[in-house]
Design a protein around this motif. Structure first.
Motif, PDB file in Angstrom:
ATOM      1  N   GLN A 265      31.569  33.216  41.228  1.00 28.59           N
ATOM      2  CA  GLN A 265      31.699  31.536  40.851  1.00 28.59           C
ATOM      3  C   GLN A 265      30.466  31.390  39.920  1.00 28.59           C
ATOM      4  N   ARG A 266      29.366  32.102  40.053  1.00 26.28           N
ATOM      5  CA  ARG A 266      27.925  31.939  39.401  1.00 26.28           C
ATOM      6  C   ARG A 266      28.367  32.540  37.696  1.00 26.28           C
ATOM      7  N   ALA A 267      29.112  33.439  37.794  1.00 26.89           N
ATOM      8  CA  ALA A 267      29.160  34.079  36.429  1.00 26.89           C
ATOM      9  C   ALA A 267      30.368  33.408  35.652  1.00 26.89           C
ATOM     10  N   VAL A 268      31.696  33.044  36.249  1.00 23.45           N
ATOM     11  CA  VAL A 268      32.876  32.390  35.597  1.00 23.45           C
ATOM     12  C   VAL A 268      33.505  31.502  36.559  1.00 23.45           C
ATOM     13  N   ASP A 269      34.591  30.955  35.810  1.00 24.59           N
ATOM     14  CA  ASP A 269      35.266  29.811  36.415  1.00 24.59           C
ATOM     15  C   ASP A 269      36.556  30.439  37.065  1.00 24.59           C
ATOM     16  N   ALA A 270      36.488  30.968  38.114  1.00 20.13           N
ATOM     17  CA  ALA A 270      37.805  31.799  38.688  1.00 20.13           C
ATOM     18  C   ALA A 270      37.853  31.608  40.310  1.00 20.13           C
ATOM     19  N   ASP A 271      39.234  31.986  40.561  1.00 17.28           N
ATOM     20  CA  ASP A 271      39.643  31.938  42.061  1.00 17.28           C
ATOM     21  C   ASP A 271      39.496  33.366  42.414  1.00 17.28           C
ATOM     22  N   THR A 272      39.315  33.757  43.739  1.00 18.72           N
ATOM     23  CA  THR A 272      39.271  34.935  44.432  1.00 18.72           C
ATOM     24  C   THR A 272      39.932  34.995  45.561  1.00 18.72           C
ATOM     25  N   ILE A 273      40.239  36.256  45.791  1.00 19.17           N
ATOM     26  CA  ILE A 273      41.033  36.546  47.360  1.00 19.17           C
ATOM     27  C   ILE A 273      40.052  37.665  47.759  1.00 19.17           C
ATOM     28  N   GLU A 274      39.506  37.426  48.952  1.00 16.98           N
ATOM     29  CA  GLU A 274      38.503  38.470  49.671  1.00 16.98           C
ATOM     30  C   GLU A 274      39.464  39.247  50.545  1.00 16.98           C
TER      31      GLU A 274
ATOM     32  N   MET B 261      33.125  30.400  31.189  1.00 17.12           N
ATOM     33  CA  MET B 261      34.435  31.363  30.921  1.00 17.12           C
ATOM     34  C   MET B 261      35.425  31.103  32.095  1.00 17.12           C
ATOM     35  N   LYS B 262      36.682  30.944  31.617  1.00 13.28           N
ATOM     36  CA  LYS B 262      37.742  30.287  32.681  1.00 13.28           C
ATOM     37  C   LYS B 262      38.510  31.831  32.939  1.00 13.28           C
ATOM     38  N   ILE B 263      38.735  32.335  33.861  1.00 16.80           N
ATOM     39  CA  ILE B 263      39.265  33.417  34.225  1.00 16.80           C
ATOM     40  C   ILE B 263      40.985  33.002  34.755  1.00 16.80           C
ATOM     41  N   LYS B 264      42.144  33.445  33.834  1.00 15.55           N
ATOM     42  CA  LYS B 264      43.387  33.146  34.683  1.00 15.55           C
ATOM     43  C   LYS B 264      43.646  33.855  35.562  1.00 15.55           C
ATOM     44  N   GLU B 265      43.391  35.230  35.852  1.00  9.65           N
ATOM     45  CA  GLU B 265      43.784  35.962  36.841  1.00  9.65           C
ATOM     46  C   GLU B 265      42.875  35.776  38.296  1.00  9.65           C
ATOM     47  N   ILE B 266      43.458  36.154  39.276  1.00 10.10           N
ATOM     48  CA  ILE B 266      42.830  35.997  40.625  1.00 10.10           C
ATOM     49  C   ILE B 266      41.840  37.382  40.677  1.00 10.10           C
ATOM     50  N   ILE B 267      40.779  36.918  41.041  1.00 12.56           N
ATOM     51  CA  ILE B 267      39.877  38.247  41.263  1.00 12.56           C
ATOM     52  C   ILE B 267      39.717  38.660  42.550  1.00 12.56           C
ATOM     53  N   VAL B 268      40.127  39.882  42.993  1.00 13.06           N
ATOM     54  CA  VAL B 268      39.911  40.433  44.331  1.00 13.06           C
ATOM     55  C   VAL B 268      38.688  41.126  44.393  1.00 13.06           C
ATOM     56  N   VAL B 269      38.062  40.472  45.435  1.00 13.13           N
ATOM     57  CA  VAL B 269      36.595  40.895  45.878  1.00 13.13           C
ATOM     58  C   VAL B 269      36.502  41.262  47.342  1.00 13.13           C
ATOM     59  N   GLU B 270      35.548  42.105  47.785  1.00  7.90           N
ATOM     60  CA  GLU B 270      35.300  42.528  49.180  1.00  7.90           C
ATOM     61  C   GLU B 270      35.088  41.396  50.074  1.00  7.90           C
ATOM     62  N   GLY B 271      34.307  40.265  49.497  1.00  3.11           N
ATOM     63  CA  GLY B 271      33.426  39.503  50.823  1.00  3.11           C
ATOM     64  C   GLY B 271      33.246  37.896  50.029  1.00  3.11           C
ATOM     65  N   ARG B 272      32.559  37.155  50.984  1.00  5.21           N
ATOM     66  CA  ARG B 272      32.006  35.816  50.560  1.00  5.21           C
ATOM     67  C   ARG B 272      30.925  35.965  49.624  1.00  5.21           C
ATOM     68  N   ASP B 273      30.055  36.745  49.631  1.00  8.63           N
ATOM     69  CA  ASP B 273      28.925  36.920  48.920  1.00  8.63           C
ATOM     70  C   ASP B 273      29.378  37.280  47.416  1.00  8.63           C
ATOM     71  N   ASP B 274      30.319  38.046  47.368  1.00  7.66           N
ATOM     72  CA  ASP B 274      31.098  38.519  46.176  1.00  7.66           C
ATOM     73  C   ASP B 274      31.663  37.267  45.421  1.00  7.66           C
ATOM     74  N   THR B 275      32.329  36.499  46.200  1.00  6.40           N
ATOM     75  CA  THR B 275      32.956  35.267  45.706  1.00  6.40           C
ATOM     76  C   THR B 275      31.826  34.311  44.838  1.00  6.40           C
ATOM     77  N   VAL B 276      30.868  34.198  45.696  1.00  3.34           N
ATOM     78  CA  VAL B 276      29.754  33.388  45.210  1.00  3.34           C
ATOM     79  C   VAL B 276      29.188  33.849  43.847  1.00  3.34           C
ATOM     80  N   ALA B 277      28.899  35.317  43.793  1.00  3.07           N
ATOM     81  CA  ALA B 277      28.504  35.865  42.605  1.00  3.07           C
ATOM     82  C   ALA B 277      29.579  35.656  41.273  1.00  3.07           C
TER      83      ALA B 277
END
Length: 186
Positions: A19-28, A1-17
């Motif tokens: 990326q396990r779930a979807v194809d997306a970019d994050t801002i921590e 599942m590709k997400i076009k929006e950038i996902i804002v998360v709190e930290g690195r572990d959230d980014t890893v989680a």
């Protein structure tokens, strides 16, 4: 599942989680002391691709969500129910503990902030329904937040979220009826 929006998360572990779930970019955000440069990144991301905020379902996560919403209006919001974000041993609460399925569901139900609400549910009604004050208010608000996909709130925040997410009276009535029915079956 590709997400076009950038996902804002709190930290690195959230980014890893994520990326396990979807194809997306994050801002921590790297915690609740969100720097000016992070806010600028989020503003640029919102303008170019859109933003989904997915923070932990706890007080610091809600604080981060509120700060970003104030400084970067118009973001989408995804919420994980607390039960989906608790670690296996029960000592940690966060996005990093959620299953890929729970993350995908939360992202697929991300809701856009809007300025007005179709039909208002008044504070008096929230009080009369035992959502503000009373022994069961916290539990009722938590379950209602899960059902409406708006996350956990205190009484004042509940009223604001109902407005921000344009929860119609019909949606609200169905959700609160479910909450009461579940209480009766306990």
């Amino acid at each position: 599942m590709k997400i076009k929006e950038i996902i804002v998360v709190e930290g690195r572990d959230d980014t890893v989680a994520i990326q396990r779930a979807v194809d997306a970019d994050t801002i921590e955000t790297n915690g609740s002391a969100i720097g000016r440069h992070v806010i600028e990144q989020i503003k640029l991301a919102k303008d170019r691709r859109g933003v989904i905020i997915l923070t932990d379902p706890d007080y610091p996560g809600e604080r981060i969500r509120k700060i970003i919403s104030q400084k970067v209006p118009g973001c989408k919001h995804a919420f994980l129910p607390k039960k989906e974000a608790i670690s296996k041993n029960g000592d940690d609460l966060g996005v990093e503990n959620a299953s890929p399925e729970a993350i995908r569901l939360a992202l697929s139900e991300a809701q856009q902030e809007e300025d007005e609400w179709v039909e208002q549910v008044g504070l008096e009604e929230l009080l009369a329904l035992g959502l503000i004050g009373g022994k069961k208010a916290r539990r009722r608000r938590e379950r209602l937040g899960d059902l409406l996909k708006i996350g956990y709130t205190n009484g004042k925040q509940l009223y604001k979220r109902l407005i921000v997410f344009k929860i119609r009276a019909e949606e609200f009535s169905e959700a609160i009826a479910t909450v009461f029915k579940e209480e009766d079956n306990e």
